[in-house]
Design a protein around this motif. Structure first.
Motif, mmCIF file in Angstrom:
data_model
loop_
_atom_site.group_PDB
_atom_site.id
_atom_site.type_symbol
_atom_site.label_atom_id
_atom_site.label_comp_id
_atom_site.label_asym_id
_atom_site.label_seq_id
_atom_site.Cartn_x
_atom_site.Cartn_y
_atom_site.Cartn_z
ATOM 1 N N CYS A 143 -54.747 -20.109 41.541
ATOM 2 C CA CYS A 143 -55.063 -20.307 42.889
ATOM 3 C C CYS A 143 -55.561 -21.249 43.466
ATOM 4 O O CYS A 143 -56.884 -21.295 43.054
ATOM 5 C CB CYS A 143 -55.422 -18.781 43.593
ATOM 6 S SG CYS A 143 -55.562 -18.764 45.225
ATOM 7 N N LYS A 157 -56.956 -21.527 46.318
ATOM 8 C CA LYS A 157 -57.948 -21.182 47.277
ATOM 9 C C LYS A 157 -58.829 -20.158 46.614
ATOM 10 O O LYS A 157 -59.886 -19.485 47.164
ATOM 11 C CB LYS A 157 -57.307 -20.260 48.289
ATOM 12 C CG LYS A 157 -56.112 -21.167 49.184
ATOM 13 C CD LYS A 157 -56.697 -22.561 49.933
ATOM 14 C CE LYS A 157 -57.503 -22.023 51.158
ATOM 15 N NZ LYS A 157 -57.668 -23.179 51.941
ATOM 16 N N GLN A 217 -50.866 -9.953 49.730
ATOM 17 C CA GLN A 217 -50.729 -9.766 51.060
ATOM 18 C C GLN A 217 -50.353 -8.115 51.501
ATOM 19 O O GLN A 217 -51.034 -7.694 52.487
ATOM 20 C CB GLN A 217 -49.665 -10.658 51.610
ATOM 21 C CG GLN A 217 -49.894 -12.077 51.853
ATOM 22 C CD GLN A 217 -51.015 -12.133 52.595
ATOM 23 O OE1 GLN A 217 -51.290 -11.867 53.835
ATOM 24 N NE2 GLN A 217 -52.224 -12.836 51.954
ATOM 25 N N LEU A 241 -58.357 -17.555 45.127
ATOM 26 C CA LEU A 241 -58.078 -15.886 45.394
ATOM 27 C C LEU A 241 -57.652 -15.131 43.988
ATOM 28 O O LEU A 241 -57.266 -15.868 43.059
ATOM 29 C CB LEU A 241 -57.105 -15.790 46.569
ATOM 30 C CG LEU A 241 -57.339 -16.537 47.718
ATOM 31 C CD1 LEU A 241 -56.197 -16.178 48.680
ATOM 32 C CD2 LEU A 241 -58.712 -16.077 48.251
ATOM 33 N N ASN A 293 -61.807 -10.312 53.229
ATOM 34 C CA ASN A 293 -62.263 -11.431 52.629
ATOM 35 C C ASN A 293 -61.662 -11.333 51.128
ATOM 36 O O ASN A 293 -61.623 -10.510 50.484
ATOM 37 C CB ASN A 293 -63.733 -11.473 52.652
ATOM 38 C CG ASN A 293 -64.498 -11.744 54.065
ATOM 39 O OD1 ASN A 293 -63.754 -12.010 54.794
ATOM 40 N ND2 ASN A 293 -65.735 -11.497 54.083
ATOM 41 N N VAL A 327 -54.498 -26.490 53.720
ATOM 42 C CA VAL A 327 -54.439 -25.520 54.349
ATOM 43 C C VAL A 327 -52.863 -25.152 54.596
ATOM 44 O O VAL A 327 -52.923 -23.873 54.988
ATOM 45 C CB VAL A 327 -55.317 -25.937 55.760
ATOM 46 C CG1 VAL A 327 -54.672 -24.631 56.896
ATOM 47 C CG2 VAL A 327 -56.734 -26.016 55.698
ATOM 48 N N TYR A 336 -57.288 -12.624 53.230
ATOM 49 C CA TYR A 336 -56.597 -13.288 54.354
ATOM 50 C C TYR A 336 -56.339 -14.588 54.176
ATOM 51 O O TYR A 336 -55.740 -15.396 55.080
ATOM 52 C CB TYR A 336 -57.332 -13.020 55.664
ATOM 53 C CG TYR A 336 -58.740 -13.862 55.863
ATOM 54 C CD1 TYR A 336 -58.608 -15.013 56.554
ATOM 55 C CD2 TYR A 336 -59.980 -13.243 55.276
ATOM 56 C CE1 TYR A 336 -59.778 -15.874 56.553
ATOM 57 C CE2 TYR A 336 -60.838 -14.280 55.304
ATOM 58 C CZ TYR A 336 -60.800 -15.419 56.087
ATOM 59 O OH TYR A 336 -61.851 -16.257 56.165
ATOM 60 N N GLU A 337 -57.274 -15.298 53.167
ATOM 61 C CA GLU A 337 -57.046 -16.826 53.051
ATOM 62 C C GLU A 337 -55.898 -17.186 52.563
ATOM 63 O O GLU A 337 -55.821 -18.488 52.394
ATOM 64 C CB GLU A 337 -58.501 -17.120 51.856
ATOM 65 C CG GLU A 337 -59.983 -16.769 52.684
ATOM 66 C CD GLU A 337 -60.384 -15.434 52.249
ATOM 67 O OE1 GLU A 337 -59.425 -14.587 51.917
ATOM 68 O OE2 GLU A 337 -61.774 -15.319 52.111
ATOM 69 N N CYS A 338 -55.159 -16.526 52.132
ATOM 70 C CA CYS A 338 -53.935 -17.232 51.190
ATOM 71 C C CYS A 338 -52.966 -17.930 52.195
ATOM 72 O O CYS A 338 -52.879 -17.377 53.390
ATOM 73 C CB CYS A 338 -53.008 -15.735 50.848
ATOM 74 S SG CYS A 338 -51.409 -16.135 50.121
ATOM 75 N N ILE A 339 -52.629 -19.112 51.882
ATOM 76 C CA ILE A 339 -51.970 -19.809 52.635
ATOM 77 C C ILE A 339 -50.353 -19.830 52.029
ATOM 78 O O ILE A 339 -49.718 -20.664 52.606
ATOM 79 C CB ILE A 339 -52.246 -21.389 52.434
ATOM 80 C CG1 ILE A 339 -52.280 -21.722 51.026
ATOM 81 C CG2 ILE A 339 -53.790 -21.406 52.957
ATOM 82 C CD1 ILE A 339 -52.921 -23.339 50.549
ATOM 83 N N ARG A 341 -53.776 -7.040 51.634
ATOM 84 C CA ARG A 341 -54.486 -7.427 52.694
ATOM 85 C C ARG A 341 -54.087 -6.454 53.888
ATOM 86 O O ARG A 341 -55.137 -6.092 54.765
ATOM 87 C CB ARG A 341 -54.075 -8.678 53.134
ATOM 88 C CG ARG A 341 -54.660 -9.452 54.591
ATOM 89 C CD ARG A 341 -53.749 -9.393 55.550
ATOM 90 N NE ARG A 341 -54.375 -9.687 56.765
ATOM 91 C CZ ARG A 341 -54.817 -9.024 57.587
ATOM 92 N NH1 ARG A 341 -54.733 -7.612 57.000
ATOM 93 N NH2 ARG A 341 -55.482 -9.380 58.681
#
Lengths: 115, 231
Positions: free
Chosen positions: B209, B211, B170, B213, B137, B56, B140-143, B173
């Motif tokens: 990635c 996540k 981003q 993405l 969706n 995370v 936004y999940e990019c960490i 996004r």
């Protein structure tokens, strides 16, 4: 590593990107047409080959093909130079040389078609 | 299990080298990060970043067997022996596996990664319909772990001018956010042969990635928005 010069965006690149795709589409369609034409009605002699390019429609569409190919090459090569040539002066020199060669080839294509 | 770990200490002036470590199976590390912590217990001079240990926080992105991954969510069973661990490629190494993320964050900052809305601030929050919210969706999940941008050859060649996949994801996004009121300005800032168009759809970003993405898709969407604006 050259620094970020904070000059903002150049507000360009989109037209090149669109032209690259547009020319690719035309090149593919023209090659398909030419391939089919030559496969089904292959010219048997030099005379037949010449008459194939005697009409203005085929001449103009072939010229558009040549210009599209050169434009496609120009955009693609410039993109490669932007990736790898860091010195602006060297890059401009290389781009100028390549641009001159491509323009000469365009004139050459015109001469071949309307000889 | 054998580990070959990139070591570099700028204070000694010695060139970087690979150090070998062994971990016995009976020590039972499951994830790569656990193995790294076991190694650090033996040699406390080894430097690496880690924090949340659950994929995370994005601190422990590393190049493992030639591929960028998050150490904490990479099972050791997925890796072939010997496991070679290097810092993220393309960024200056501070020490061992710790890289200087400044070039990465600088590009992230240029896309203005915050909501811009001039309307009077509402009492509680700016509402969105579920449909509008759904457009975020996959974005936004990019960490911000940096695995994608440091796997991107275009970012390696032009890190100071090409924004890189993470920043462009981003950018998408905030372009996609219906509450944002600067879509045009954002597109203006992106329309540049270097900032956006250095991407050659190599797609290493989507490949690595952690996540799942797809920055390549975001870049394609931004280009479509720019093209639509022209025609």
């Amino acid at each position: 590593m050259s620094s970020d010069r904070n000059l903002g965006s150049a507000h360009s690149g989109t037209v090149e990107w669109m032209l690259q795709r547009l020319t690719a589409l035309y090149l593919a369609l023209f090659l398909l047409f030419l391939g089919v034409r030559l496969a089904f009605v292959p010219p048997r002699s030099y005379e037949q080959w010449r008459t194939l390019w005697s009409g203005n429609l085929i001449r103009v569409s072939t010229l558009v093909f040549a210009l599209g190919l050169l434009g496609h090459a120009w955009i693609g090569l410039r993109s490669v130079f932007r990736d790898y040539i860091r010195l602006a002066a060297v890059r401009l020199l290389v781009e100028l040389t390549v641009g001159c060669v491509l323009m000469a080839q365009a004139l050459w294509a015109f001469r071949i078609l309307w000889r | 299990m054998r580990f070959r770990i990139y070591r570099y200490d700028p204070e000694t002036g010695a060139p970087p080298w690979l150090q070998e470590f062994h971990i016995d199976a009976d020590e039972h590390p499951v994830m790569l990060l656990e193995a790294l912590l076991l190694i650090k217990a033996r040699d406390e001079s080894l430097a690496f970043r880690a924090s949340c240990r659950e994929g995370v926080c994005g601190s422990d992105a590393l190049n493992v067997n030639g591929r960028n991954r998050l150490a904490c969510i990479t099972p050791l069973s997925d890796l072939s022996d010997p496991i070679e661990i290097r810092p993220l490629p393309g960024l200056p190494v501070i020490r061992d596996l710790v890289v200087d993320m400044t070039p990465f964050y600088r590009q992230y900052r240029t896309i203005r990664p915050w909501l811009i809305n001039d309307d009077p601030e509402p009492e509680i929050e700016r509402f969105q319909s579920p449909e509008n919210r759904a457009t975020l969706n996959g974005l936004y999940e990019c960490i911000l772990c940096g695995a994608c941008s440091t796997a991107c050859p275009s970012f390696w060649w032009n890190p100071e001018r090409f924004l890189g996949p993470a920043a462009l994801l981003q950018a998408h996004r905030f372009l996609a956010d219906t509450r944002d009121q600067r879509t045009g300005e954002r597109l203006d800032a992106l329309e540049d042969p270097y900032r956006l168009y250095r991407c050659h759809t190599i797609m290493n970003c989507a490949e690595v990635c952690p996540k799942g993405l797809n920055p390549s898709r975001s870049i394609a969407v931004i280009r479509q928005m720019l093209a639509k604006r022209r025609i």
